[in-house]
Scaffold this active site. Structure first.
Site, PDB file in Angstrom:
ATOM      1  N   GLY A 151       0.822  -1.203   0.000  1.00  0.00           N
ATOM      2  CA  GLY A 151       0.000   0.000   0.000  1.00  0.00           C
ATOM      3  C   GLY A 151       0.852   1.247   0.000  1.00  0.00           C
ATOM      4  N   ASN A 152       0.212   2.387   0.223  1.00  0.00           N
ATOM      5  CA  ASN A 152       0.948   3.655   0.268  1.00  0.00           C
ATOM      6  C   ASN A 152       0.290   4.543   1.322  1.00  0.00           C
ATOM      7  OD1 ASN A 152      -1.125   5.480  -1.087  1.00  0.00           O
ATOM      8  ND2 ASN A 152      -0.907   3.829  -2.587  1.00  0.00           N
ATOM      9  N   ARG A 153       0.861   5.696   1.539  1.00  0.00           N
ATOM     10  CA  ARG A 153       0.446   6.531   2.671  1.00  0.00           C
ATOM     11  C   ARG A 153      -0.642   7.544   2.332  1.00  0.00           C
ATOM     12  NH1 ARG A 153       5.550   9.251   4.993  1.00  0.00           N
ATOM     13  NH2 ARG A 153       4.077   9.917   6.591  1.00  0.00           N
ATOM     14  N   SER A 154      -1.272   7.422   1.185  1.00  0.00           N
ATOM     15  CA  SER A 154      -2.305   8.396   0.835  1.00  0.00           C
ATOM     16  C   SER A 154      -3.560   8.224   1.708  1.00  0.00           C
ATOM     17  CB  SER A 154      -2.674   8.239  -0.637  1.00  0.00           C
ATOM     18  OG  SER A 154      -3.676   9.163  -0.969  1.00  0.00           O
TER      19      SER A 154
END
Ligand code: CTP
Ligand code: CA
Length: 239
Positions: A33-36
């Site tokens: 995943g990512n931090r958005s």
């Protein structure tokens, strides 16, 4: 009272906005995943709705408290978990939209294989994962867009070595060109800025590579500036 003062300058615009970040499953309990957080996309949806637009918000893993900011009778919320799902849902939403905004962070890669049972250390673990590239959703939306439809992309960029801003701008221009978007909203990110924060600073690059606008402030203020830049590009499309 504030809402009554807001200009209804987007009345009649149908806009599809993606928000959040995709998650690409590794096994039933893990993902890439990512931090958005989805805050910028949700702020865009809320601002567009208040200004009279009909909004489809496609949320990729946006937390409930963030999504709550998008409660508005003119906002329809759809969910998409992975990049593949987001691609399908956005293509669908774009088919009846005058403008499309890809504010979501899309995973660039996904695991080639998704294990149907949890990977365990004693069965070899997950020391390495083979990845395959995901399709570029916004580039695809540009290729298949309806006549007159405006397509906006976002880019989170870190500056070059020693904070080189020229390098950042050059990279952003190449990205605008490669994707063919009418507007690329670029924000500088680092470990301490951009993500999960209440405010933001952006510059917007137009289709000829010029910086057409800059904005900073709360994510809602940035959203307003993005819509200000989008509005003159908008021509209502009939179904
Ligand atoms: N994007 C997309 N599909 C992808 C990757 C990105 O639609 N598979 C969109 C994002 O939603 C965003 C824009 O493209 O609007 C720019 O994303 P970014 O990650 O900055 O671009 P990339 O082409 O993935 O380049 P980079 O290697 O810098 O990550
Ligand atoms: Ca990327």
């Amino acid at each position: 009272a504030l809402a009554l003062l807001a200009p209804r300058d987007l009345e009649g615009m149908r806009i599809a906005i993606s928000a959040g970040g995709t998650r690409e499953p590794i096994d039933p309990v893990r993902y890439l995943g990512n931090r958005s957080s989805g805050r910028q996309g949700v702020a865009l949806a809320a601002e567009a709705a208040v200004r009279g637009a009909e909004v489809t918000l496609v949320a990729a893993n946006v937390a409930g408290d963030v999504l709550a900011e998008a409660q508005h009778p003119s906002i329809r919320i759809l969910q998409a978990g992975t990049a593949a799902e987001l691609g399908r849902v956005m293509a669908d939403a774009a088919a009846s939209a005058d403008a499309v905004v890809m504010a979501a962070a899309v995973a660039d890669y996904r695991p080639l294989e998704v294990a149907d049972r949890k990977l365990t250390k004693d069965a070899g673990g997950i020391a390495s994962i083979e990845l395959v590239e995901n399709e570029d959703i916004v580039a695809g939306l540009v290729r298949t867009r309806r006549d007159g439809q405006v397509v906006v992309g976002f880019a989170a960029e870190t500056p070059g070595a020693e904070g080189d801003q020229d390098e950042l701008l050059a990279r952003a221009r190449r990205k605008q060109k490669r994707k063919g978007v009418d507007l690329l909203v670029v924000n500088e990110v680092g470990w301490e800025r951009g993500f999960e924060k209440g405010h933001n600073a952006v510059m917007m690059i137009g289709s000829d590579g010029d910086v057409v606008s800059t904005a900073s402030g709360s994510k809602r203020e940035v959203a307003a500036a993005v819509l200000d830049a989008l509005r003159p590009l908008w021509t209502a499309i009939r179904n």
